[in-house]
Design an enzyme around this catalytic site. Structure first.
Site, PDB file in Angstrom:
ATOM      1  N   CYS A 144       1.001  -1.395   0.067  1.00 11.16           N
ATOM      2  CA  CYS A 144      -0.092  -0.050   0.055  1.00 11.16           C
ATOM      3  C   CYS A 144       1.019   1.367  -0.027  1.00 11.16           C
ATOM      4  CB  CYS A 144      -0.858  -0.152   1.180  1.00 11.16           C
ATOM      5  SG  CYS A 144      -1.910  -1.396   1.379  1.00 11.16           S
ATOM      6  N   GLY A 155       1.158 -16.614  -7.040  1.00  7.16           N
ATOM      7  CA  GLY A 155       1.612 -15.838  -8.451  1.00  7.16           C
ATOM      8  C   GLY A 155       1.459 -16.715  -9.524  1.00  7.16           C
TER       9      GLY A 155
END
Length: 303
Positions: A130, A243
């Site tokens: 973030c 992933g």
């Protein structure tokens, strides 16, 4: 049957398969499609201290071998989660883990502190990708000192299993992993999405309202696999790999590279039952290769 159980800190998983934050809602949305108790854990969508509306549309786009997203952590805030969502999901027979996000260190701390009191939430996953609003918007997780600061602050108030989710958009991911470990993380999960973009050539404009977004899906797997392998040689704490995992073969690759557990993300949008299929597939692989436990293949890559 082979033993699929693993441990992440004090967290016990019946098998190494979890669902990635932002791709599985709060779990209950998938209950009509699969038996949620058959996977090791569910990581619910990103939760922040205050309500977030998210980014403007369009904020998702399909691209070759993957997808872009820029949802912007849309959620109703941690208090809403505690009062309205937690009562509905706390009895699901698997580990429910909350992904915690924030724009300032104190936001992470306050959110983690509130979740610490929830009896049936045994762990949090700290999203350090973030942007830090107090530091000009640079993500916490792109510098070792930024990662160290937020992990250290959360560790002081959060008493259960602390997983730190690492960003791949860095020069050396092992630095971030070491910073997380040294400041109290029980585990690291990697990778978060790669930064990407798409262009509408007819309109000569970006496809996403935010121009760039997080790239996920099968195309990122080689990068994620490489980073998991690198981090497995840099830290002693368990690694959760994610992933581009689309099937059991992908999952086994991550386990061989050094991951103790894995998360499935984009594949959930294609097949809502994929996580159960992957757990079954890992067990079949173990039996085929005469392994009695998944522990026997974790980090078993031969170089």
């Amino acid at each position: 049957m082979a033993d699929l159980s693993v441990k992440i800190g004090e967290l016990s998983l019946k098998n190494p398969v979890m669902t990635a934050s932002g791709t599985f809602g709060y779990g209950e949305e998938f209950a009509d499609f699969m038996d949620l108790s058959r996977i090791g854990g569910i990581i619910v969508k990103g939760t922040t201290l205050h309500k977030r509306e998210g980014n403007l549309y369009p904020r998702m786009a399909e691209v070759n071998a993957g997808m872009l997203n820029a949802v912007g952590l849309q959620n109703k805030g941690v208090d809403y989660f505690i009062e309205n969502i937690y009562p509905r999901i706390q009895s699901i027979d698997t580990n429910i883990i909350v992904n915690v996000s924030g724009s300032a260190v104190e936001d992470y701390v306050k959110t983690a502190e509130k979740i610490n009191d929830l009896v049936n939430i045994p762990a949090i996953e700290l999203n350090i990708s973030c942007p830090n609003v107090k530091q000009g918007g640079m993500a916490f997780g792109v510098t070792a000192c930024g990662a160290a600061e937020v992990v250290n602050a959360v560790r002081k108030v959060y008493k259960k299993t602390l997983i730190v989710k690492l960003s791949p958009n860095v020069t050396d991911i092992t630095e971030m992993a070491r910073a997380a470990e040294e400041n109290g993380a029980d585990s690291v999960s990697l990778i978060n999405t790669l930064l990407g973009m798409a262009i509408d050539t007819e309109r000569k404009k970006p496809v996403l309202s935010t121009i760039t977004g997080g790239f996920s899906g099968p195309a990122v797997k080689p990068v994620a696999l490489r980073m998991v392998w690198q981090v497995s040689h840099a830290v002693k704490i368990p690694i959760i790999g994610l992933g581009g995992i689309m099937n059991e073969t992908d999952a086994v690759e991550f386990l061989l590279a050094g991951a103790t557990a894995i998360q499935i993300g984009t594949a959930n949008f294609i097949d809502p039952t994929v996580s159960v299929k992957v757990a079954e597939g890992i067990e079949k692989y173990l039996r085929k290769h005469n392994h009695t436990s998944v522990q026997e293949i974790i980090g078993a890559l031969e170089i």
